[in-house]
Motif scaffolding. Structure first.
Motif, PDB file in Angstrom:
ATOM      1  N   HIS A  84     -14.864  68.715  31.263  1.00  0.00           N
ATOM      2  CA  HIS A  84     -13.736  69.000  30.387  1.00  0.00           C
ATOM      3  C   HIS A  84     -12.424  68.585  31.053  1.00  0.00           C
ATOM      4  O   HIS A  84     -11.555  67.966  30.424  1.00  0.00           O
ATOM      5  CB  HIS A  84     -13.709  70.488  30.044  1.00  0.00           C
ATOM      6  CG  HIS A  84     -12.621  70.866  29.093  1.00  0.00           C
ATOM      7  ND1 HIS A  84     -11.831  71.981  29.269  1.00  0.00           N
ATOM      8  CD2 HIS A  84     -12.163  70.260  27.962  1.00  0.00           C
ATOM      9  CE1 HIS A  84     -10.943  72.048  28.291  1.00  0.00           C
ATOM     10  NE2 HIS A  84     -11.135  71.019  27.487  1.00  0.00           N
ATOM     11  N   GLY A  87     -12.061  64.864  30.965  1.00  0.00           N
ATOM     12  CA  GLY A  87     -11.741  64.431  29.607  1.00  0.00           C
ATOM     13  C   GLY A  87     -10.274  64.610  29.285  1.00  0.00           C
ATOM     14  O   GLY A  87      -9.633  63.736  28.699  1.00  0.00           O
ATOM     15  N   ARG A  91      -7.397  61.716  28.603  1.00  0.00           N
ATOM     16  CA  ARG A  91      -6.468  61.721  27.471  1.00  0.00           C
ATOM     17  C   ARG A  91      -5.026  61.561  27.959  1.00  0.00           C
ATOM     18  O   ARG A  91      -4.248  60.814  27.361  1.00  0.00           O
ATOM     19  CB  ARG A  91      -6.607  63.017  26.674  1.00  0.00           C
ATOM     20  CG  ARG A  91      -5.583  63.129  25.550  1.00  0.00           C
ATOM     21  CD  ARG A  91      -5.698  64.425  24.787  1.00  0.00           C
ATOM     22  NE  ARG A  91      -6.868  64.438  23.937  1.00  0.00           N
ATOM     23  CZ  ARG A  91      -7.168  65.438  23.106  1.00  0.00           C
ATOM     24  NH1 ARG A  91      -6.403  66.498  23.039  1.00  0.00           N
ATOM     25  NH2 ARG A  91      -8.239  65.380  22.353  1.00  0.00           N
ATOM     26  N   ARG A 151     -12.840  62.404  19.576  1.00  0.00           N
ATOM     27  CA  ARG A 151     -12.967  62.937  20.932  1.00  0.00           C
ATOM     28  C   ARG A 151     -14.115  62.258  21.683  1.00  0.00           C
ATOM     29  O   ARG A 151     -14.013  61.991  22.883  1.00  0.00           O
ATOM     30  CB  ARG A 151     -13.205  64.456  20.881  1.00  0.00           C
ATOM     31  CG  ARG A 151     -12.010  65.264  20.484  1.00  0.00           C
ATOM     32  CD  ARG A 151     -10.964  65.304  21.598  1.00  0.00           C
ATOM     33  NE  ARG A 151     -11.404  66.143  22.694  1.00  0.00           N
ATOM     34  CZ  ARG A 151     -11.286  65.816  23.984  1.00  0.00           C
ATOM     35  NH1 ARG A 151     -10.771  64.665  24.327  1.00  0.00           N
ATOM     36  NH2 ARG A 151     -11.700  66.642  24.926  1.00  0.00           N
ATOM     37  N   GLU A 154     -12.823  58.997  22.803  1.00  0.00           N
ATOM     38  CA  GLU A 154     -11.863  59.223  23.890  1.00  0.00           C
ATOM     39  C   GLU A 154     -12.577  59.438  25.222  1.00  0.00           C
ATOM     40  O   GLU A 154     -12.207  58.848  26.240  1.00  0.00           O
ATOM     41  CB  GLU A 154     -11.008  60.440  23.545  1.00  0.00           C
ATOM     42  CG  GLU A 154      -9.819  60.644  24.447  1.00  0.00           C
ATOM     43  CD  GLU A 154      -8.924  61.733  23.878  1.00  0.00           C
ATOM     44  OE1 GLU A 154      -9.331  62.910  23.941  1.00  0.00           O
ATOM     45  OE2 GLU A 154      -7.857  61.401  23.356  1.00  0.00           O
ATOM     46  N   LEU A 155     -13.604  60.267  25.217  1.00  0.00           N
ATOM     47  CA  LEU A 155     -14.314  60.569  26.454  1.00  0.00           C
ATOM     48  C   LEU A 155     -15.211  59.429  26.908  1.00  0.00           C
ATOM     49  O   LEU A 155     -15.271  59.119  28.099  1.00  0.00           O
ATOM     50  CB  LEU A 155     -15.143  61.845  26.291  1.00  0.00           C
ATOM     51  CG  LEU A 155     -14.342  63.125  26.029  1.00  0.00           C
ATOM     52  CD1 LEU A 155     -15.288  64.312  25.881  1.00  0.00           C
ATOM     53  CD2 LEU A 155     -13.339  63.391  27.134  1.00  0.00           C
ATOM     54  N   GLY A 159     -12.457  57.772  28.927  1.00  0.00           N
ATOM     55  CA  GLY A 159     -12.832  58.548  30.103  1.00  0.00           C
ATOM     56  C   GLY A 159     -13.989  57.966  30.887  1.00  0.00           C
ATOM     57  O   GLY A 159     -14.242  58.377  32.014  1.00  0.00           O
ATOM     58  N   MET A 161     -17.084  58.426  30.416  1.00  0.00           N
ATOM     59  CA  MET A 161     -18.128  59.426  30.628  1.00  0.00           C
ATOM     60  C   MET A 161     -19.454  58.981  30.033  1.00  0.00           C
ATOM     61  O   MET A 161     -19.490  58.248  29.050  1.00  0.00           O
ATOM     62  CB  MET A 161     -17.717  60.762  30.000  1.00  0.00           C
ATOM     63  CG  MET A 161     -16.584  61.451  30.709  1.00  0.00           C
ATOM     64  SD  MET A 161     -16.339  63.109  30.014  1.00  0.00           S
ATOM     65  CE  MET A 161     -15.005  63.679  31.064  1.00  0.00           C
ATOM     66  N   THR A 166     -20.269  63.664  28.228  1.00  0.00           N
ATOM     67  CA  THR A 166     -19.525  63.890  26.993  1.00  0.00           C
ATOM     68  C   THR A 166     -20.087  65.088  26.244  1.00  0.00           C
ATOM     69  O   THR A 166     -19.340  65.922  25.718  1.00  0.00           O
ATOM     70  CB  THR A 166     -19.583  62.638  26.096  1.00  0.00           C
ATOM     71  OG1 THR A 166     -19.043  61.527  26.826  1.00  0.00           O
ATOM     72  CG2 THR A 166     -18.789  62.825  24.823  1.00  0.00           C
ATOM     73  N   ALA A 169     -18.883  68.213  27.948  1.00  0.00           N
ATOM     74  CA  ALA A 169     -17.460  68.470  27.736  1.00  0.00           C
ATOM     75  C   ALA A 169     -17.181  69.005  26.339  1.00  0.00           C
ATOM     76  O   ALA A 169     -16.279  69.822  26.145  1.00  0.00           O
ATOM     77  CB  ALA A 169     -16.652  67.195  27.980  1.00  0.00           C
TER      78      ALA A 169
END
Length: 201
Positions: A84, A87, A91, A151, A154-155, A159, A161, A166, A169
């Motif tokens: 988390h 992540g 962002r 999201r 995004e991750l 990110g 991930m 993910t 998170a």
């Protein structure tokens, strides 16, 4: 502090315990987290910087530190675990790069978008490169339609991930993340000029 197996990555449990202290109001614990996740933050920042076109003024180290300071200043933030935290950091880096991209575009007469190169994970979106501001606008539209899909992008994309990270998170199953990732990529492919129809999201 490393994993018992000798992995150079920090022990997730240790990071999670420190983050719990941060959430309880112990801001000093934030300074203990930073060196434990620094290598991972640099990896995320490196991915972001590789998407930037030559001539950028922001360096990887500066991006990491600017994101860290942004998180440090936001006392309202709390983190459930390492995934988390990473992540949220991803962002913050994305927001910083978008701000820099907008500032560069504003300095140019006649505009012209700021280009970024897509990595293999997003190669199915469309062309080999896209406009970072166009991607940001598309992600905002996606978030209005489905926050969870945005999201996941995004991750996974920003990110870097894995599906499993993910899922942890976002408190989802890996199968749900895979499904969301496929649908979100198809939707973005269409939004960014792809010719194939996208599944409903």
């Amino acid at each position: 502090m490393v994993n018992p197996a000798g992995d150079s990555r920090p022990n997730p449990g240790a990071v999670t315990r420190l983050l719990a202290r941060v959430g309880a109001g112990n801001q000093a614990a934030f300074d203990e987290v930073f060196p434990l996740v620094y290598a991972e933050l640099r990896r995320i920042a490196g991915r972001e910087m590789r998407r930037e076109k030559p001539g950028r003024t922001l360096q990887t180290t500066a991006l990491v530190h600017e994101a860290y300071l942004r998180l440090l200043k936001d006392a309202s933030l709390s983190f459930e675990n390492r995934a988390h935290f990473l992540g949220v950091a991803a962002r913050a880096m994305r927001e910083i790069l978008i701000e820099h991209a907008r500032a560069r575009a504003a300095r140019k007469r006649g505009g012209g978008g700021v280009r970024v190169t897509l990595d293999d994970a997003m190669a199915s979106l469309a062309s080999p490169s896209i406009d970072v501001l166009a991607l940001e606008e598309a992600l905002q539209r996606l978030a209005r339609l489905d926050q969870r899909h945005a999201r996941v992008v995004e991750l996974r994309y920003f990110g870097g991930m894995s599906v499993e990270e993910t899922a942890a998170a976002l408190d989802l199953s890996p199968a749900t993340v895979k499904r969301d990732w496929t649908l979100a990529r198809a939707w973005l492919y269409r939004e960014l000029g792809g010719s194939s129809p996208a599944p409903d999201v």
